[in-house]
Design a protein around this motif. Structure first.
Motif, PDB file in Angstrom:
ATOM      1  N   LEU A  14       0.854  -1.193   0.000  1.00 22.29           N
ATOM      2  CA  LEU A  14       0.000   0.000   0.000  1.00 22.29           C
ATOM      3  C   LEU A  14       0.887   1.240   0.000  1.00 22.29           C
ATOM      4  CD1 LEU A  14      -2.753   1.449   0.373  1.00 22.29           C
ATOM      5  CD2 LEU A  14      -2.436   1.137   2.852  1.00 22.29           C
ATOM      6  N   VAL A  15       0.596   2.152  -0.898  1.00 25.17           N
ATOM      7  CA  VAL A  15       1.391   3.377  -0.996  1.00 25.17           C
ATOM      8  C   VAL A  15       0.456   4.537  -1.303  1.00 25.17           C
ATOM      9  CG1 VAL A  15       1.892   3.031  -3.458  1.00 25.17           C
ATOM     10  CG2 VAL A  15       3.457   4.390  -2.050  1.00 25.17           C
ATOM     11  N   GLN A  16       0.814   5.717  -0.848  1.00 30.00           N
ATOM     12  CA  GLN A  16       0.011   6.897  -1.133  1.00 30.00           C
ATOM     13  C   GLN A  16       0.265   7.401  -2.546  1.00 30.00           C
ATOM     14  OE1 GLN A  16       0.880   9.790   1.943  1.00 30.00           O
ATOM     15  NE2 GLN A  16      -0.584   8.851   3.348  1.00 30.00           N
ATOM     16  N   PRO A  17      -0.698   8.086  -3.122  1.00 28.82           N
ATOM     17  CA  PRO A  17      -0.470   8.683  -4.449  1.00 28.82           C
ATOM     18  C   PRO A  17       0.784   9.547  -4.448  1.00 28.82           C
ATOM     19  CG  PRO A  17      -2.780   8.839  -3.863  1.00 28.82           C
ATOM     20  CD  PRO A  17      -2.063   8.328  -2.627  1.00 28.82           C
ATOM     21  N   GLY A  18       1.557   9.406  -5.504  1.00 24.66           N
ATOM     22  CA  GLY A  18       2.826  10.119  -5.609  1.00 24.66           C
ATOM     23  C   GLY A  18       4.001   9.349  -5.054  1.00 24.66           C
ATOM     24  N   GLY A  19       3.736   8.256  -4.379  1.00 25.96           N
ATOM     25  CA  GLY A  19       4.794   7.449  -3.794  1.00 25.96           C
ATOM     26  C   GLY A  19       5.443   6.503  -4.784  1.00 25.96           C
ATOM     27  N   SER A  20       6.359   5.692  -4.272  1.00 19.79           N
ATOM     28  CA  SER A  20       7.124   4.771  -5.109  1.00 19.79           C
ATOM     29  C   SER A  20       7.138   3.376  -4.506  1.00 19.79           C
ATOM     30  CB  SER A  20       8.579   5.259  -5.243  1.00 19.79           C
ATOM     31  OG  SER A  20       8.647   6.510  -5.871  1.00 19.79           O
ATOM     32  N   LEU A  21       7.267   2.414  -5.376  1.00 26.11           N
ATOM     33  CA  LEU A  21       7.494   1.025  -4.989  1.00 26.11           C
ATOM     34  C   LEU A  21       8.451   0.416  -5.988  1.00 26.11           C
ATOM     35  CD1 LEU A  21       3.925  -0.405  -4.168  1.00 26.11           C
ATOM     36  CD2 LEU A  21       5.796  -0.060  -2.536  1.00 26.11           C
ATOM     37  N   ARG A  22       9.210  -0.583  -5.530  1.00 28.83           N
ATOM     38  CA  ARG A  22      10.017  -1.370  -6.445  1.00 28.83           C
ATOM     39  C   ARG A  22       9.597  -2.827  -6.331  1.00 28.83           C
ATOM     40  NH1 ARG A  22      16.544  -2.406  -6.823  1.00 28.83           N
ATOM     41  NH2 ARG A  22      16.115  -3.696  -4.992  1.00 28.83           N
ATOM     42  N   LEU A  23       9.124  -3.344  -7.442  1.00 29.67           N
ATOM     43  CA  LEU A  23       8.768  -4.751  -7.494  1.00 29.67           C
ATOM     44  C   LEU A  23       9.965  -5.557  -7.975  1.00 29.67           C
ATOM     45  CD1 LEU A  23       5.212  -4.605  -9.132  1.00 29.67           C
ATOM     46  CD2 LEU A  23       5.871  -4.325  -6.725  1.00 29.67           C
ATOM     47  N   SER A  24      10.103  -6.751  -7.427  1.00 31.58           N
ATOM     48  CA  SER A  24      11.161  -7.664  -7.847  1.00 31.58           C
ATOM     49  C   SER A  24      10.534  -8.953  -8.341  1.00 31.58           C
ATOM     50  CB  SER A  24      12.101  -7.977  -6.678  1.00 31.58           C
ATOM     51  OG  SER A  24      12.716  -6.817  -6.182  1.00 31.58           O
ATOM     52  N   CYS A  25      11.216  -9.569  -9.260  1.00 33.43           N
ATOM     53  CA  CYS A  25      10.770 -10.851  -9.787  1.00 33.43           C
ATOM     54  C   CYS A  25      11.993 -11.753  -9.852  1.00 33.43           C
ATOM     55  CB  CYS A  25      10.163 -10.654 -11.169  1.00 33.43           C
ATOM     56  SG  CYS A  25       9.327 -12.097 -11.774  1.00 33.43           S
ATOM     57  N   SER A  26      11.996 -12.785  -9.058  1.00 37.76           N
ATOM     58  CA  SER A  26      13.158 -13.658  -8.937  1.00 37.76           C
ATOM     59  C   SER A  26      12.873 -15.015  -9.556  1.00 37.76           C
ATOM     60  CB  SER A  26      13.532 -13.824  -7.461  1.00 37.76           C
ATOM     61  OG  SER A  26      13.892 -12.580  -6.901  1.00 37.76           O
ATOM     62  N   ALA A  27      13.840 -15.490 -10.346  1.00 39.19           N
ATOM     63  CA  ALA A  27      13.677 -16.743 -11.067  1.00 39.19           C
ATOM     64  C   ALA A  27      14.522 -17.847 -10.450  1.00 39.19           C
ATOM     65  CB  ALA A  27      14.078 -16.550 -12.525  1.00 39.19           C
ATOM     66  N   SER A  28      14.003 -19.039 -10.494  1.00 40.30           N
ATOM     67  CA  SER A  28      14.776 -20.222 -10.118  1.00 40.30           C
ATOM     68  C   SER A  28      14.308 -21.387 -10.978  1.00 40.30           C
ATOM     69  CB  SER A  28      14.616 -20.548  -8.628  1.00 40.30           C
ATOM     70  OG  SER A  28      13.270 -20.837  -8.322  1.00 40.30           O
TER      71      SER A  28
END
Length: 125
Positions: free
Chosen positions: A11-25
């Protein structure tokens, strides 16, 4: 066992940032393009962006241009989606998916062999 696992949603407020990660195995990520898709409630899953096996970002949907950035670290078998200036319209479940490099990046879900389970992103005040 092949696995493709997303993380970093929340959950983030408008104008905020997130970094999504996708890890493979279980497979060699170097040879695969990685696309990010999202699905908002009641809507079709849409392609957001894609990074090719050679590290080139091949497309971004218009609504995220200038705000989202893709990168990959093959040594860590991980692809990242940096999302800045988030808007309520970005609220969705985000999925990463891998397609063989020979296909190139595509908005078509049919070319993607491996999918993550999805991570929820909610943009709200």
């Amino acid at each position: 066992q092949v696995q493709f696992v997303e993380s970093g949603g929340g959950l983030v407020q408008p104008g905020g940032s997130l970094r999504l990660s996708c890890s493979a195995s279980g497979f060699t990520l170097d040879y695969f393009n990685v696309g990010w898709f999202r699905q908002a409630p009641g809507k079709e899953r849409e392609g957001v962006s894609c990074i090719s096996n050679t590290g080139r970002t091949s497309y971004q949907t218009d609504s995220v241009k200038g705000r989202f950035t893709l990168s990959r670290d093959n040594a860590k078998k991980t692809v990242y989606l940096q999302m800045n200036s988030l808007e309520p319209e970005d609220t969705a479940v985000y999925y990463c998916a891998a397609s063989p490099g020979v296909y190139g990046c595509s908005r078509s879900r049919g070319v993607y062999n491996y999918w993550g389970q999805g991570t929820q992103v909610t943009v709200s005040s």
